[in-house]
Write a protein that holds these residues in place. Structure first.
Motif, short mmCIF file in Angstrom:
data_model
loop_
_atom_site.label_atom_id
_atom_site.label_comp_id
_atom_site.label_asym_id
_atom_site.label_seq_id
_atom_site.Cartn_x
_atom_site.Cartn_y
_atom_site.Cartn_z
N LEU B 10 0.83 -1.21 0.00
CA LEU B 10 0.00 0.00 0.00
C LEU B 10 0.85 1.25 0.00
N ARG B 11 0.52 2.17 -0.90
CA ARG B 11 1.22 3.45 -0.95
C ARG B 11 0.23 4.59 -1.01
N LYS B 12 0.58 5.68 -0.32
CA LYS B 12 -0.29 6.85 -0.32
C LYS B 12 0.54 8.09 -0.02
N SER B 13 0.36 9.10 -0.84
CA SER B 13 1.04 10.39 -0.58
C SER B 13 0.01 11.49 -0.43
N TYR B 14 0.32 12.45 0.44
CA TYR B 14 -0.49 13.67 0.54
C TYR B 14 0.40 14.83 0.15
N ASP B 15 0.04 15.54 -0.90
CA ASP B 15 0.80 16.71 -1.36
C ASP B 15 2.29 16.37 -1.47
N GLY B 16 2.59 15.25 -2.06
CA GLY B 16 3.98 14.89 -2.28
C GLY B 16 4.68 14.26 -1.09
N VAL B 17 4.03 14.25 0.08
CA VAL B 17 4.64 13.61 1.25
C VAL B 17 4.14 12.17 1.33
N GLU B 18 5.06 11.23 1.40
CA GLU B 18 4.67 9.83 1.43
C GLU B 18 4.21 9.44 2.83
N ALA B 19 2.91 9.14 2.98
CA ALA B 19 2.39 8.71 4.27
C ALA B 19 2.55 7.20 4.43
N LEU B 20 2.34 6.47 3.34
CA LEU B 20 2.55 5.02 3.34
C LEU B 20 3.55 4.67 2.25
N ARG B 21 4.57 3.91 2.61
CA ARG B 21 5.60 3.57 1.63
C ARG B 21 5.71 2.07 1.46
N GLY B 22 4.60 1.45 1.11
CA GLY B 22 4.63 0.01 0.87
C GLY B 22 4.30 -0.78 2.12
N VAL B 23 3.06 -0.70 2.54
CA VAL B 23 2.61 -1.42 3.73
C VAL B 23 1.95 -2.73 3.30
N SER B 24 2.44 -3.84 3.83
CA SER B 24 1.86 -5.14 3.52
C SER B 24 1.61 -5.91 4.80
N PHE B 25 0.44 -6.44 4.95
CA PHE B 25 0.16 -7.37 6.05
C PHE B 25 -1.12 -8.11 5.77
N GLU B 26 -1.39 -9.08 6.62
CA GLU B 26 -2.54 -9.92 6.41
C GLU B 26 -3.21 -10.13 7.76
N VAL B 27 -4.52 -10.03 7.82
CA VAL B 27 -5.23 -10.30 9.06
C VAL B 27 -6.05 -11.56 8.84
N ARG B 28 -5.83 -12.57 9.69
CA ARG B 28 -6.54 -13.84 9.52
C ARG B 28 -7.94 -13.75 10.12
N ALA B 29 -8.84 -14.50 9.55
CA ALA B 29 -10.22 -14.51 10.08
C ALA B 29 -10.19 -14.98 11.52
N GLY B 30 -10.86 -14.24 12.39
CA GLY B 30 -11.00 -14.64 13.78
C GLY B 30 -9.92 -14.16 14.71
N GLU B 31 -8.92 -13.47 14.19
CA GLU B 31 -7.87 -13.01 15.10
C GLU B 31 -8.04 -11.54 15.48
N VAL B 32 -7.37 -11.16 16.57
CA VAL B 32 -7.29 -9.76 16.95
C VAL B 32 -5.92 -9.27 16.50
N PHE B 33 -5.95 -8.33 15.56
CA PHE B 33 -4.70 -7.85 14.99
C PHE B 33 -4.47 -6.42 15.45
N GLY B 34 -3.33 -6.16 16.06
CA GLY B 34 -3.04 -4.84 16.58
C GLY B 34 -2.12 -4.07 15.66
#
Lengths: 252, 285
Positions: B10-34
């Motif tokens: 996942l990538r996202k920039s606001y006005d040229g500032v990178e807020a997300l620079r390649g976020v990857s994760f997975e949440v399994r069904a039934g778990e509590v993910f922090g």
């Protein structure tokens, strides 16, 4: 459809439980009618025609009421709900945004319809005012007023930044507009520059239409120019809303 | 096991500032993910993309099999969202607010059931304006649950709670987990993540810097710590084998006839690990 009525029922419940809304939106125009109706009695001459003051004021406050309920009421509700996160929260539910907007607008129309009815009854039984010469046209004018001023209300809500400022902004716009357009009494003696401002305001033209259907029994469509200007103002509000409206609170 | 959420680069920039620079994760069904991270790390941006409030610049996201950017109604039927700050009309009662929201869903939970679940049964007919701050947060949670969602987003659910209210909220979140709900929790309270989350991702400057169970995260970090005062001086010893080290230290002290004042053995907490990861300036928050 069921969902629309579900939301509408709650919109109504919320409105009537709120003392501020009920007083400011619903009672205030009626109160002004009572006050102004007691000050101006007899007949007022407009463009050489003598009209009972009670009739003229009824039409004027009908116009002010439409602007107050749809423009003022909607702007206050929408900004308040946006800034407290209610709109954001609603966006995460399956409630379709169009259904929500339709419910809020129907609720506004219902409130104004009741207010217009109260105004007519008050006029008829307290000030001996006329009843509408064209009831259908009068009802149509109520819908037209709500549509035009709701468009402007949603547009204004898109531009107003804070919930604290909204009441002030709304009244700074509403009260001078109502004064200039003739909601509170005849404008014949106003100086030329005030007339020039009044000549661009939507309420001026809306009041022309109301006078037509209420006093003269004309059709709602009798004055296409006035109708066009009123609808154009509503469209301006709608365009602002479509380009600027946000469901999210401003960043804090 | 199936995944409730998959985020890939996942990538996202606001006005040229990178807020997300390649976020990857997975949440399994039934778990509590922090999801843990300091303010401005990209926590909220990540969650708001998953909730469908924001669009991403690039990367792939699936939430319960849907792309949240399209925000399909089918997805909104199955998620519950608790925002960090939200209020409801103060003029409706607790029961009415639940009824209002229940009306939006095809298969809502029983409203009184939900009110009982969040512990507001005594306030059922009280207007929202009469609720305390903690009760309002419980109302928030109740409204998120009324549609019987499979996935619940909790954005800092106990911020501003006193300790007793926090423990009640934790119990509630454990109850949700036992109902089989998948929960994505953001928090800046580390003990909260340690208490509640099955797995934790630490996000820093738009990237995930660590991901695992709380035990794994702690296990990767430095070892046990033995602290004591000797002749008025603070001594800290780090060790892989606290039993042996402690035995040596105490034997020596007894042999010398000295005392190890204020002796304590500490395992690192998630907080220590976290502060190492994010550079130790998190205390300011």
């Amino acid at each position: 459809m069921t969902l629309l009525f579900h939301q509408l029922a709650y919109e109504q419940r919320i409105f009537w439980r709120s003392r501020e809304a009920a007083v400011f939106i619903f009672i205030f125009p009626l109160l002004l009618y009572v006050l102004l109706g007691s000050v101006y009695s007899d007949e007022i001459e407009i463009d050489g025609v003598a009209v009972p003051a009670a009739d003229l004021l009824l039409a004027g406050l009908f116009g002010y009421g439409a602007a107050n309920t749809a423009f003022g009421g909607l702007a206050i509700i929408l900004v308040g709900r946006r800034e407290t996160g209610v709109l954001k929260r609603l966006r995460s539910t399956p409630l379709p945004p169009a259904t929500y907007i339709a419910a809020v607008l129907s609720s506004t129309l219902l409130i104004f319809a009741l207010q217009a009815l109260a105004l007519v009854l008050l006029g008829r039984f307290v000030f001996d005012a006329s009843t509408p010469a064209n009831w259908l046209g009068f009802a149509g004018a109520a819908v037209l007023g709500v549509v035009c001023f709701a468009g402007l209300g949603v547009g204004a809500a898109s531009l107003i930044r804070s919930a604290e400022g909204v009441s002030a902004v709304v009244n700074v716009v509403l009260l001078p507009m109502a004064f200039l357009s003739g909601s509170f009494g005849p404008t014949d003696d106003y100086p030329g520059f005030l007339d020039a401002i009044a000549a661009v305001l939507p309420l001026t033209y809306f009041l022309d239409i109301v006078d037509g259907v209420y006093l003269e029994g004309e059709s709602l469509f009798a004055d296409p120019k006035a109708l066009g200007i009123v609808l154009a103002w509503g469209a301006v509000g709608l365009v602002i809303a479509l380009t600027r409206f946000s469901w999210m609170p401003r960043e804090r | 096991m199936s995944s409730a959420i998959v985020a890939d680069d996942l990538r996202k920039s606001y006005d040229g500032v990178e807020a997300l620079r390649g976020v990857s994760f997975e949440v399994r069904a039934g778990e509590v993910f922090g999801l843990l991270g300091p303010n401005g790390a990209g926590k909220t941006t990540t969650v708001e993309i998953l909730e469908g409030y924001r669009t991403r610049d690039s990367g792939k996201v699936t939430v319960l099999g849907h792309d949240p950017a399209a925000a399909p109604r089918a997805l909104r039927e199955r998620i519950g969202v608790v925002l960090q700050q939200s209020e409801f009309t103060p003029l409706l009662t607790v029961h009415e607010v639940h009824r209002l929201f229940a009306g939006y869903y095809e298969r809502p939970r029983d409203v009184d059931d939900v009110i009982r679940l969040v512990g507001l049964e005594e306030k059922r007919d009280a207007r929202v304006k009469t609720l305390s701050g903690g009760q309002k947060r419980r109302l928030d949670l109740g409204i998120a649950l009324v549609g019987d969602p499979d996935l619940v987003f909790l954005d800092e659910p106990t911020t501003g709670f006193d300790p007793a209210a926090r423990r009640t909220a934790w119990e509630l979140i454990r109850t949700l987990r036992s109902l089989g709900k998948t929960i994505l929790l953001t928090t800046h309270y580390l003990d909260e993540a340690q208490q509640l989350a099955d797995r934790v991702a630490v996000i820093q400057a738009g990237r995930i810097v660590s991901l695992g169970t709380p035990a794994e995260l702690i296990g990767d970090a430095h070892k046990a710590e033995i602290r004591f005062q000797l002749n008025g001086e603070q001594v800290v010893v780090q060790t892989d084998d606290p039993t042996l080290t402690l035995h040596e230290l105490t034997s020596e002290a007894l042999a010398n006839g000295s005392r190890l004042e204020h002796l304590e053995v500490r395992r690192p907490t998630l907080e220590d690990v976290y502060l190492d990861l994010v550079g130790g300036d998190e205390n300011a928050e």
